[in-house]
Design a protein around this motif. Structure first.
Motif, PDB file in Angstrom:
ATOM      1  N   ASP A 297      77.226  19.990  70.022  1.00  8.26           N
ATOM      2  CA  ASP A 297      76.268  19.776  68.710  1.00  8.26           C
ATOM      3  C   ASP A 297      76.040  21.233  68.068  1.00  8.26           C
ATOM      4  OD1 ASP A 297      74.752  21.402  70.409  1.00  8.26           O
ATOM      5  OD2 ASP A 297      73.105  19.739  70.799  1.00  8.26           O
ATOM      6  N   ARG A 298      76.850  22.183  68.092  1.00 12.07           N
ATOM      7  CA  ARG A 298      76.920  23.255  67.536  1.00 12.07           C
ATOM      8  C   ARG A 298      78.237  23.907  67.068  1.00 12.07           C
ATOM      9  NH1 ARG A 298      72.319  22.403  68.181  1.00 12.07           N
ATOM     10  NH2 ARG A 298      70.687  23.485  68.898  1.00 12.07           N
ATOM     11  N   VAL A 299      78.224  24.746  65.976  1.00 16.45           N
ATOM     12  CA  VAL A 299      79.373  25.313  65.529  1.00 16.45           C
ATOM     13  C   VAL A 299      78.992  26.803  65.139  1.00 16.45           C
ATOM     14  CG1 VAL A 299      81.115  25.343  63.882  1.00 16.45           C
ATOM     15  CG2 VAL A 299      80.157  22.908  64.366  1.00 16.45           C
ATOM     16  N   ALA A 300      80.110  27.726  65.712  1.00 16.67           N
ATOM     17  CA  ALA A 300      79.920  29.177  65.644  1.00 16.67           C
ATOM     18  C   ALA A 300      81.070  29.536  64.409  1.00 16.67           C
ATOM     19  CB  ALA A 300      80.025  30.130  66.841  1.00 16.67           C
TER      20      ALA A 300
ATOM     21  N   THR B  34      79.416  41.939  59.199  1.00 16.37           N
ATOM     22  CA  THR B  34      79.930  41.131  60.394  1.00 16.37           C
ATOM     23  C   THR B  34      78.654  40.496  60.829  1.00 16.37           C
ATOM     24  OG1 THR B  34      79.731  42.976  61.902  1.00 16.37           O
ATOM     25  CG2 THR B  34      81.957  42.394  60.587  1.00 16.37           C
ATOM     26  N   ARG B  35      78.786  38.930  61.152  1.00 13.53           N
ATOM     27  CA  ARG B  35      77.622  38.363  61.574  1.00 13.53           C
ATOM     28  C   ARG B  35      78.238  37.035  62.242  1.00 13.53           C
ATOM     29  NH1 ARG B  35      78.186  38.168  56.536  1.00 13.53           N
ATOM     30  NH2 ARG B  35      77.186  36.587  55.045  1.00 13.53           N
ATOM     31  N   LEU B  36      77.683  36.279  62.973  1.00  9.35           N
ATOM     32  CA  LEU B  36      78.104  35.069  63.430  1.00  9.35           C
ATOM     33  C   LEU B  36      76.800  34.233  63.010  1.00  9.35           C
ATOM     34  CD1 LEU B  36      80.197  33.860  65.541  1.00  9.35           C
ATOM     35  CD2 LEU B  36      78.557  33.908  67.135  1.00  9.35           C
TER      36      LEU B  36
ATOM     37  N   THR C 182      74.433  18.599  61.842  1.00  6.27           N
ATOM     38  CA  THR C 182      74.317  18.152  60.563  1.00  6.27           C
ATOM     39  C   THR C 182      74.680  19.348  59.629  1.00  6.27           C
ATOM     40  OG1 THR C 182      72.040  19.047  60.109  1.00  6.27           O
ATOM     41  CG2 THR C 182      72.432  16.951  61.189  1.00  6.27           C
ATOM     42  N   GLY C 183      75.134  20.435  59.994  1.00  5.55           N
ATOM     43  CA  GLY C 183      75.614  21.478  59.042  1.00  5.55           C
ATOM     44  C   GLY C 183      74.472  22.417  58.621  1.00  5.55           C
ATOM     45  N   ARG C 184      73.354  22.317  59.353  1.00  5.65           N
ATOM     46  CA  ARG C 184      72.052  23.118  58.990  1.00  5.65           C
ATOM     47  C   ARG C 184      72.131  24.645  59.713  1.00  5.65           C
ATOM     48  NH1 ARG C 184      67.118  23.662  61.360  1.00  5.65           N
ATOM     49  NH2 ARG C 184      67.654  22.168  63.093  1.00  5.65           N
ATOM     50  N   GLN C 185      72.120  25.352  59.023  1.00 10.50           N
ATOM     51  CA  GLN C 185      71.948  27.012  59.983  1.00 10.50           C
ATOM     52  C   GLN C 185      70.916  27.072  60.727  1.00 10.50           C
ATOM     53  OE1 GLN C 185      72.647  30.537  57.245  1.00 10.50           O
ATOM     54  NE2 GLN C 185      70.987  31.480  58.628  1.00 10.50           N
ATOM     55  N   ILE C 186      71.154  27.235  61.964  1.00 13.04           N
ATOM     56  CA  ILE C 186      69.996  27.580  62.924  1.00 13.04           C
ATOM     57  C   ILE C 186      70.066  28.802  63.651  1.00 13.04           C
ATOM     58  CG2 ILE C 186      69.929  24.856  63.587  1.00 13.04           C
ATOM     59  CD1 ILE C 186      71.675  25.618  66.025  1.00 13.04           C
ATOM     60  N   GLY C 187      71.091  29.657  62.916  1.00  5.52           N
ATOM     61  CA  GLY C 187      71.216  31.246  63.711  1.00  5.52           C
ATOM     62  C   GLY C 187      72.064  31.883  62.824  1.00  5.52           C
ATOM     63  N   LEU C 188      71.703  33.298  62.575  1.00  8.37           N
ATOM     64  CA  LEU C 188      72.590  34.118  61.797  1.00  8.37           C
ATOM     65  C   LEU C 188      72.459  35.404  62.506  1.00  8.37           C
ATOM     66  CD1 LEU C 188      74.568  34.254  59.481  1.00  8.37           C
ATOM     67  CD2 LEU C 188      72.929  35.077  57.977  1.00  8.37           C
ATOM     68  N   ILE C 189      73.511  35.912  63.331  1.00 12.24           N
ATOM     69  CA  ILE C 189      73.278  36.828  64.219  1.00 12.24           C
ATOM     70  C   ILE C 189      74.196  38.221  64.057  1.00 12.24           C
ATOM     71  CG2 ILE C 189      73.332  37.713  66.793  1.00 12.24           C
ATOM     72  CD1 ILE C 189      73.029  34.663  67.339  1.00 12.24           C
ATOM     73  N   SER C 190      73.846  39.380  63.824  1.00 12.46           N
ATOM     74  CA  SER C 190      74.653  40.568  63.540  1.00 12.46           C
ATOM     75  C   SER C 190      75.726  40.756  64.568  1.00 12.46           C
ATOM     76  CB  SER C 190      73.764  41.806  63.252  1.00 12.46           C
ATOM     77  OG  SER C 190      72.925  41.518  62.071  1.00 12.46           O
ATOM     78  N   LEU C 191      76.862  41.102  64.480  1.00 15.93           N
ATOM     79  CA  LEU C 191      77.772  41.208  65.382  1.00 15.93           C
ATOM     80  C   LEU C 191      77.872  42.910  65.475  1.00 15.93           C
ATOM     81  CD1 LEU C 191      80.392  38.483  64.941  1.00 15.93           C
ATOM     82  CD2 LEU C 191      78.623  38.822  66.935  1.00 15.93           C
ATOM     83  N   ASP C 192      78.214  43.325  66.738  1.00 10.06           N
ATOM     84  CA  ASP C 192      78.435  44.987  66.664  1.00 10.06           C
ATOM     85  C   ASP C 192      79.868  45.289  66.880  1.00 10.06           C
ATOM     86  OD1 ASP C 192      78.183  47.729  67.213  1.00 10.06           O
ATOM     87  OD2 ASP C 192      77.897  47.411  69.513  1.00 10.06           O
TER      88      ASP C 192
ATOM     89  N   ALA D  50      75.428  31.042  71.358  1.00  6.91           N
ATOM     90  CA  ALA D  50      74.875  32.384  70.973  1.00  6.91           C
ATOM     91  C   ALA D  50      75.426  33.395  71.557  1.00  6.91           C
ATOM     92  CB  ALA D  50      73.374  32.378  71.147  1.00  6.91           C
ATOM     93  N   PRO D  51      75.644  34.679  70.924  1.00  8.55           N
ATOM     94  CA  PRO D  51      76.388  35.821  71.656  1.00  8.55           C
ATOM     95  C   PRO D  51      75.624  36.322  72.853  1.00  8.55           C
ATOM     96  CG  PRO D  51      76.318  36.071  69.357  1.00  8.55           C
ATOM     97  CD  PRO D  51      75.446  34.942  69.561  1.00  8.55           C
ATOM     98  N   VAL D  52      76.341  36.541  73.899  1.00  2.00           N
ATOM     99  CA  VAL D  52      75.691  37.068  75.149  1.00  2.00           C
ATOM    100  C   VAL D  52      75.766  38.542  75.240  1.00  2.00           C
ATOM    101  CG1 VAL D  52      75.557  36.756  77.648  1.00  2.00           C
ATOM    102  CG2 VAL D  52      76.032  34.696  76.300  1.00  2.00           C
ATOM    103  N   TRP D  53      77.265  38.977  75.212  1.00  2.00           N
ATOM    104  CA  TRP D  53      77.345  40.318  75.192  1.00  2.00           C
ATOM    105  C   TRP D  53      78.726  40.608  74.347  1.00  2.00           C
ATOM    106  CZ3 TRP D  53      82.257  40.485  77.470  1.00  2.00           C
ATOM    107  CH2 TRP D  53      82.492  39.630  78.383  1.00  2.00           C
ATOM    108  N   THR D  54      78.750  41.938  74.186  1.00  2.00           N
ATOM    109  CA  THR D  54      80.130  42.453  73.652  1.00  2.00           C
ATOM    110  C   THR D  54      80.662  43.551  74.262  1.00  2.00           C
ATOM    111  OG1 THR D  54      79.441  41.884  71.570  1.00  2.00           O
ATOM    112  CG2 THR D  54      80.929  43.534  71.407  1.00  2.00           C
ATOM    113  N   ALA D  55      81.902  43.609  74.732  1.00  2.00           N
ATOM    114  CA  ALA D  55      82.745  44.207  75.171  1.00  2.00           C
ATOM    115  C   ALA D  55      83.599  44.988  74.381  1.00  2.00           C
ATOM    116  CB  ALA D  55      83.444  43.876  76.525  1.00  2.00           C
TER     117      ALA D  55
END
Length: 435
Positions: free
Chosen positions: A293-296, A303-305, A311-321, A360-365
């Protein structure tokens, strides 16, 4: 009053001028049938000799390929076991118990441990690409899909093979352009394209055609015309794609059901929404992953996710490192892998772990050359000179493992077959065994 009648002539007697005797008619019919049969036979021989099938050579395994032992803990090191050319695969192909390489016009099923050829499928036309899918087919053997270029220049010759033996299982004639990628989610396989794509089920019947349909059965059923596609993903029986359409100033995210109720000709769209503008007009968005039930979607500059619900409604906008350059262009298929709990996405310079459920992003390597893959109880990612073992919960580096022959900064795609680690660099696959 009496009527005179002419006695019926015997069958061999000619009674009316110009009428053929019945005996001669029967002989003529036999001759005509024989001539037709000869013409049909000659035509069939000519067709067979000019058909692509006659130029097919294959050998099947006498006994099914055996899978290697399962991986346990990550070993202290790896040694090279074998290597092979595989220019028709974008990443190592693990299908059933086999490792499959494909180059030129030939597909080879190999024993994962030794690299020995166990079966071969070859044609006199070039390969477009090779992929795997439908893992539940034939009691878990799955299918290896070999897509060849047809006489029109399109990728229109598709054969499904049993990866454990190389036996042919099905064939079909899709209509996709060269450059296509085969992506799978366990139930369906999609062939991507810049203006047209299609989806197949396990018997290779087309369940969806989307975009500029080459020979449409129905007119006016496609939701938009004249659009180009920058990125496609297929996960959880949902297909997401980025569209850039005439008259629209921003990219559009569309999610389609791979097997809709209206049939293949009439796409069943979950939703289609315009995406936020980018500071770089030429940059495009990338579909990274889909869950139930999600799309990323990755957005550039900055840069962001972006995460959207069903339904196509935005539920998150997260900056990416990650650097802006990583997302400066749309990627046709985002490099990802999954272990069921996480989706590991390679941005171009870093691996980002997403929660498989809410994305949702958990970590970045940072500093990786490709997405991480699960190996036994551990998690490995390619880096210059070898591998790093990562903590799956935090993404921290636990140790670095050199790989023989590894070097440079070119992208690397990893895969695992039992305890054999596979790495594709360019057009070559290298297999490593624990040492």
């Amino acid at each position: 009053m009496t009527h005179s009648s002419t006695p019926e002539a015997p069958p061999t007697q000619e009674v009316v001028r110009g009428r053929v005797r019945p005996e001669r008619r029967r002989r003529g019919d036999v001759i005509a049938v024989a001539v037709i049969a000869v013409v049909v036979l000659v035509g069939a021989v000519v067709l067979w000799r000019t058909s692509p099938v006659v130029a097919t050579t294959d050998s099947t395994a006498a006994t099914p390929i055996a899978a290697p032992p399962r991986a346990g803990d990550v070993p202290a090191g790896f040694a090279e076991a074998w290597r092979a050319a595989s220019g028709a695969t974008p990443a190592p192909v693990v299908s059933g118990p086999a490792v499959v390489t494909a180059d030129g016009s030939t597909v080879i099923g190999r024993d994962a441990v030794s690299g020995a050829e166990r079966w071969r499928y070859s044609r006199d036309i070039p390969l477009c690409t090779v992929g795997s899918g439908f893992p539940s087919a034939d009691n878990g053997a799955g299918r290896l899909l070999a897509l060849y270029q047809g006489p029109t220049g399109w990728c229109s010759e598709l054969t499904a093979l049993r990866p454990d033996t190389g036996a042919r299982a099905a064939s079909s004639n899709p209509d996709v352009h060269p450059g296509t990628r085969l992506i799978a989610d366990g139930t369906f396989v999609a062939a991507t394209g810049s203006d047209y794509l299609e989806v197949w089920r396990s018997d290779l019947v087309r369940t969806l055609e989307y975009g500029a349909v080459p020979t449409p059965v129905q007119v006016g059923v496609q939701p938009r015309t004249g659009c180009t596609y920058g990125s496609t993903a297929l996960m959880q029986s949902r297909l997401g794609l980025i569209e850039r359409c005439p008259g629209e100033t921003t990219d559009r995210l569309t999610v389609v059901t791979p097997d809709g109720s209206g049939g293949a000709e009439k796409p069943q769209v979950e939703f289609s929404v315009p995406l936020p503008p980018s500071a770089l007009p030429s940059a495009g968005a990338t579909v990274v992953a889909l869950s139930a039930d999600r799309v990323a979607v990755a957005l550039p500059a900055p840069t962001r996710l972006m995460i959207l619900d069903r339904t196509g409604r935005q539920i998150g906008l997260i900056s990416l490192d990650v650097p802006d350059a990583d997302l400066a262009r749309s990627v046709a298929v985002a490099p990802t892998s999954t272990d069921g709990n996480r989706v590991y996405w390679w941005t171009g310079s870093a691996t980002v772990a997403l929660d498989a459920a809410d994305l949702a992003p958990v970590w970045t390597a940072p500093g990786t050359l490709g997405p991480a893959v699960a190996y036994g109880t551990g998690l490995l990612a390619p880096v210059p000179g070898g591998l790093v073992e990562l903590d799956p919960r935090r993404g921290t580096v636990l140790r670095t493992i050199p790989l023989p022959g590894a070097g440079g900064t070119a992208p690397v795609r990893l895969a695992v077959q039992g305890d054999i680690l596979l790495a594709q660099r360019g057009s070559e696959v290298v297999a490593y065994r624990p040492s």
